[in-house]
Design a protein around this motif. Structure first.
Motif, PDB file in Angstrom:
ATOM      1  N   ASN A 213       2.028  -2.384   4.030  1.00  0.00           N
ATOM      2  CA  ASN A 213       1.898  -0.928   4.198  1.00  0.00           C
ATOM      3  C   ASN A 213       3.245  -0.253   4.455  1.00  0.00           C
ATOM      4  O   ASN A 213       3.965  -0.642   5.366  1.00  0.00           O
ATOM      5  CB  ASN A 213       0.979  -0.611   5.377  1.00  0.00           C
ATOM      6  CG  ASN A 213      -0.395  -1.202   5.221  1.00  0.00           C
ATOM      7  OD1 ASN A 213      -0.574  -2.398   5.441  1.00  0.00           O
ATOM      8  ND2 ASN A 213      -1.369  -0.387   4.855  1.00  0.00           N
TER       9      ASN A 213
ATOM     10  N   HIS B 284       0.902  -1.157   0.000  1.00  0.00           N
ATOM     11  CA  HIS B 284       0.000   0.000   0.000  1.00  0.00           C
ATOM     12  C   HIS B 284       0.940   1.205   0.000  1.00  0.00           C
ATOM     13  O   HIS B 284       1.332   1.700   1.062  1.00  0.00           O
ATOM     14  CB  HIS B 284      -0.878   0.015   1.245  1.00  0.00           C
ATOM     15  CG  HIS B 284      -1.814  -1.154   1.360  1.00  0.00           C
ATOM     16  ND1 HIS B 284      -3.117  -1.110   0.926  1.00  0.00           N
ATOM     17  CD2 HIS B 284      -1.632  -2.395   1.866  1.00  0.00           C
ATOM     18  CE1 HIS B 284      -3.706  -2.283   1.172  1.00  0.00           C
ATOM     19  NE2 HIS B 284      -2.805  -3.076   1.741  1.00  0.00           N
TER      20      HIS B 284
ATOM     21  N   SER C 142     -10.563  -4.337   0.225  1.00  0.00           N
ATOM     22  CA  SER C 142      -9.786  -4.571   1.433  1.00  0.00           C
ATOM     23  C   SER C 142      -9.958  -5.998   1.945  1.00  0.00           C
ATOM     24  O   SER C 142      -8.988  -6.733   2.106  1.00  0.00           O
ATOM     25  CB  SER C 142     -10.179  -3.569   2.517  1.00  0.00           C
ATOM     26  OG  SER C 142      -9.405  -3.760   3.664  1.00  0.00           O
TER      27      SER C 142
ATOM     28  N   ASP D 187       0.413  -3.046  -6.069  1.00  0.00           N
ATOM     29  CA  ASP D 187      -0.108  -2.077  -5.110  1.00  0.00           C
ATOM     30  C   ASP D 187      -1.622  -2.156  -4.985  1.00  0.00           C
ATOM     31  O   ASP D 187      -2.343  -2.206  -5.985  1.00  0.00           O
ATOM     32  CB  ASP D 187       0.276  -0.656  -5.548  1.00  0.00           C
ATOM     33  CG  ASP D 187      -0.088   0.375  -4.488  1.00  0.00           C
ATOM     34  OD1 ASP D 187       0.443   0.266  -3.368  1.00  0.00           O
ATOM     35  OD2 ASP D 187      -0.901   1.268  -4.771  1.00  0.00           O
ATOM     36  N   TYR D 188      -2.105  -2.170  -3.749  1.00  0.00           N
ATOM     37  CA  TYR D 188      -3.530  -2.003  -3.459  1.00  0.00           C
ATOM     38  C   TYR D 188      -3.778  -0.493  -3.419  1.00  0.00           C
ATOM     39  O   TYR D 188      -3.417   0.179  -2.457  1.00  0.00           O
ATOM     40  CB  TYR D 188      -3.870  -2.623  -2.104  1.00  0.00           C
ATOM     41  CG  TYR D 188      -4.309  -4.071  -2.139  1.00  0.00           C
ATOM     42  CD1 TYR D 188      -3.747  -4.985  -3.020  1.00  0.00           C
ATOM     43  CD2 TYR D 188      -5.283  -4.538  -1.256  1.00  0.00           C
ATOM     44  CE1 TYR D 188      -4.150  -6.315  -3.025  1.00  0.00           C
ATOM     45  CE2 TYR D 188      -5.688  -5.865  -1.250  1.00  0.00           C
ATOM     46  CZ  TYR D 188      -5.121  -6.747  -2.139  1.00  0.00           C
ATOM     47  OH  TYR D 188      -5.519  -8.068  -2.125  1.00  0.00           O
ATOM     48  N   ARG D 189      -4.440   0.017  -4.452  1.00  0.00           N
ATOM     49  CA  ARG D 189      -4.503   1.453  -4.673  1.00  0.00           C
ATOM     50  C   ARG D 189      -5.812   2.036  -4.162  1.00  0.00           C
ATOM     51  O   ARG D 189      -6.899   1.693  -4.636  1.00  0.00           O
ATOM     52  CB  ARG D 189      -4.365   1.710  -6.182  1.00  0.00           C
ATOM     53  CG  ARG D 189      -4.250   3.171  -6.596  1.00  0.00           C
ATOM     54  CD  ARG D 189      -2.795   3.610  -6.542  1.00  0.00           C
ATOM     55  NE  ARG D 189      -2.329   3.765  -5.168  1.00  0.00           N
ATOM     56  CZ  ARG D 189      -2.428   4.890  -4.472  1.00  0.00           C
ATOM     57  NH1 ARG D 189      -2.975   5.957  -5.018  1.00  0.00           N
ATOM     58  NH2 ARG D 189      -1.972   4.962  -3.250  1.00  0.00           N
ATOM     59  N   GLU D 190      -5.724   2.890  -3.180  1.00  0.00           N
ATOM     60  CA  GLU D 190      -6.887   3.604  -2.687  1.00  0.00           C
ATOM     61  C   GLU D 190      -7.171   4.814  -3.584  1.00  0.00           C
ATOM     62  O   GLU D 190      -6.342   5.223  -4.382  1.00  0.00           O
ATOM     63  CB  GLU D 190      -6.668   4.077  -1.252  1.00  0.00           C
ATOM     64  CG  GLU D 190      -6.533   2.960  -0.233  1.00  0.00           C
ATOM     65  CD  GLU D 190      -5.105   2.453  -0.069  1.00  0.00           C
ATOM     66  OE1 GLU D 190      -4.204   2.972  -0.781  1.00  0.00           O
ATOM     67  OE2 GLU D 190      -4.891   1.540   0.739  1.00  0.00           O
TER      68      GLU D 190
END
Length: 384
Positions: free
Chosen positions: A289, A59, A177, A118-121
């Motif tokens: 993270n 993240h 998530s 990447d877990y992209r917010e």
């Protein structure tokens, strides 16, 4: 054209150690052999040549709040929408986010990483922001997006489908998530739409014991069962499997990513990595993270090597561990999104030359090397 000569090459998907030369032309490996020497010569005498690293789970957006919230629970730190991370992201400017992400990407480049998932917010805007931030950096982000419409007990599934399709126009896949924040209807839509476009569907599962207990109480299924039954391409964490969870993963088409340092920082457990490897599961390794850990894969490798040894009172194979940061990705490739391959003829030239301290090349990297011991980082964009 250039030749890397006299190094111990960790060759092929199985990282076979061999003293050979590598000839590279136009960003690709054109030949590997004993007596080859063409173009510029990079002398790797006494060094180890290893495929560059892929960070299997990150993240990167929370690079803006390094070490904030230390000691809080998993939910307090990262559960949307009110976790420490999400509040910080909501209050940050685009410039602040961009500069922090660029700093983390350069940290990765300098420590041998050429790819990260990447877990992209931030929805579509978040995806575009990372693409722009990475434009002039010799690293490839594989970007998995998400949208606020996914969350809640009664989401508007029409809006969810529209959001997924819009995201997939700019992202490499979708990554909500976890099952504590989405319904199975949303999960099915995500997987179906990603499959149609040959893109990645990924989700956190079994990160904490409480997540597993809650899932069993509400649905009579573990989070891992839900991830497998919904056919997600990638399951992240698997820290607290139950019953036959690992056997289910082995029989499925799901790839696994483990993040031991993040699990330790959040006090949620130790992933059962030795058991996974004995079953034949081939995980990727991720740093998770940036707010919790540096994105340095060398630190992740050393920590994992020693944690597994003391936890299981048994040694983990350093070669198998190194594969988790390099060539295991070869078996997880949806529509060539992850163009990360082994040191083999015809593949992209993406490898790192490490100073050698010991006769065991795998332990040399996992146990000895630091960023300062990298002699060269070579990828299809440049030589660093």
């Amino acid at each position: 054209m250039f030749t890397v000569s006299n190094g111990i090459i960790l060759k092929g998907q199985n990282l076979v150690a061999s003293k050979e030369n590598i000839v590279v032309d136009d960003g690709k490996i054109i030949e590997i052999g004993k007596d080859l020497k063409e173009g510029k010569i990079i002398d790797a005498e006494g060094a180890v040549v290893c495929p560059s690293f892929i960070n299997g789970h990150m993240h990167i957006g929370d690079s803006i709040i390094k070490d904030e919230g230390y000691g809080l629970s998993l939910s307090e730190m990262v559960k949307p929408p009110n976790g420490v991370k999400h509040i910080a992201l909501a209050n940050a400017t685009d410039e602040e986010l961009t500069l922090a992400m660029q700093e983390s990407m350069w940290d990765m480049v300098n420590s041998g990483t050429t790819h990260f998932i990447d877990y992209r917010e931030g929805g579509i805007k978040g995806v575009k922001l990372l693409k722009k931030a990475s434009k002039d950096i010799p690293i490839k982000p594989i970007i998995l997006g998400r949208d606020d419409s996914f969350y809640g007990d009664n989401p508007d599934l029409k809006q969810v489908k529209i959001a997924i399709r819009r995201l997939l126009k700019v992202a490499d896949g979708i990554a909500p998530s976890g099952f504590g924040e989405i319904t199975e209807d949303v999960a099915r839509l995500i997987v179906e739409e990603c499959k149609k476009q040959d893109k990645i569907s990924s989700i956190h599962v079994a990160e904490s014991e409480s997540n597993q207990i809650e899932s069993l109480e509400k649905f009579e299924k573990t989070e891992i069962e839900k991830g497998v039954s919904n056919n997600f391409n990638q399951l992240v964490h698997i820290t607290n499997p139950k019953n036959d969870d690992l056997d289910l993963i082995l029989k499925s088409n799901s790839n696994v990513v483990v993040c031991p340092r993040a699990n330790a920082t959040l006090n949620v457990g130790v992933c059962r990595l030795n058991e996974m490897l004995k079953l034949g599961i081939k995980p990727l390794l991720g740093t998770d993270n940036v707010m919790l850990n540096s994105p340095n894969m060398l630190r992740e490798l050393e920590f994992t090597l020693k944690l597994m040894s003391v936890y299981y009172r048994d040694y983990i194979s350093p070669k198998d561990l190194l594969k988790m940061a390099t060539t295991n990705v070869c078996s997880f490739n949806v529509n060539n999104i992850i163009q990360k391959t082994s040191i083999s003829e015809g593949n992209f030239a993406e490898f790192v030359i490490f100073k050698s301290f010991s006769k065991n090349p795998y332990l040399n990297i996992c146990n000895r090397c630091e960023t300062k011991n990298i002699l060269y980082i070579i990828n299809k964009k440049c030589i660093v």
